[in-house]
Design a protein around this motif. Structure first.
Motif, short mmCIF file in Angstrom:
data_model
loop_
_atom_site.label_atom_id
_atom_site.label_comp_id
_atom_site.label_asym_id
_atom_site.label_seq_id
_atom_site.Cartn_x
_atom_site.Cartn_y
_atom_site.Cartn_z
N SER A 24 0.85 -1.19 0.00
CA SER A 24 0.00 0.00 0.00
C SER A 24 0.89 1.25 0.00
N LYS A 25 0.29 2.37 -0.26
CA LYS A 25 1.05 3.63 -0.24
C LYS A 25 1.67 3.85 1.13
N ALA A 26 0.91 3.58 2.18
CA ALA A 26 1.42 3.75 3.54
C ALA A 26 2.61 2.84 3.80
N GLU A 27 2.54 1.61 3.32
CA GLU A 27 3.66 0.68 3.50
C GLU A 27 4.90 1.15 2.75
N MET A 60 10.24 4.21 -6.72
CA MET A 60 9.87 3.95 -8.11
C MET A 60 8.40 3.52 -8.21
N GLU A 61 7.96 2.72 -7.24
CA GLU A 61 6.57 2.27 -7.26
C GLU A 61 5.61 3.43 -7.01
N LEU A 62 5.97 4.30 -6.08
CA LEU A 62 5.13 5.49 -5.85
C LEU A 62 5.07 6.35 -7.11
N SER A 63 6.19 6.48 -7.76
CA SER A 63 6.24 7.27 -9.01
C SER A 63 5.41 6.60 -10.10
N LYS A 66 2.03 7.39 -9.62
CA LYS A 66 1.83 8.84 -9.71
C LYS A 66 1.13 9.40 -8.47
N VAL A 67 1.64 8.99 -7.28
CA VAL A 67 1.12 9.48 -6.00
C VAL A 67 2.04 10.47 -5.38
#
Length: 67
Positions: A24-27, A60-63, A66-67
């Motif tokens: 998840s984004k939080a993780e 990289m995953e957040l990018s 696109k968060v």
């Protein structure tokens, strides 16, 4: 994950990237902050290279999301 970072065959990297896609984004944000704190606390730790890679792949995953 079945591969070890110290195998030096690249499999760990592929597995971690796939793992990051399931976080998840939080993780992802937690891993980034945790790795940065660990590297700052003990920069001579031999695992710092692994922490840097984990931080990179989570970023990289957040990018990618696109968060």
């Amino acid at each position: 994950m079945s591969a070890l970072y110290t195998d030096y065959d690249g499999k760990w990297h592929s597995e971690y990237i796939a793992r990051a896609r399931r976080m998840s984004k939080a993780e992802l944000l937690h891993v980034i902050k945790d790795c940065e704190a660990a590297m700052a606390a003990l920069p001579e730790n031999p695992k710092c290279e692994q922490y840097a890679d984990e931080r990179l792949y989570c970023g990289m995953e957040l990018s990618r999301r696109k968060v």
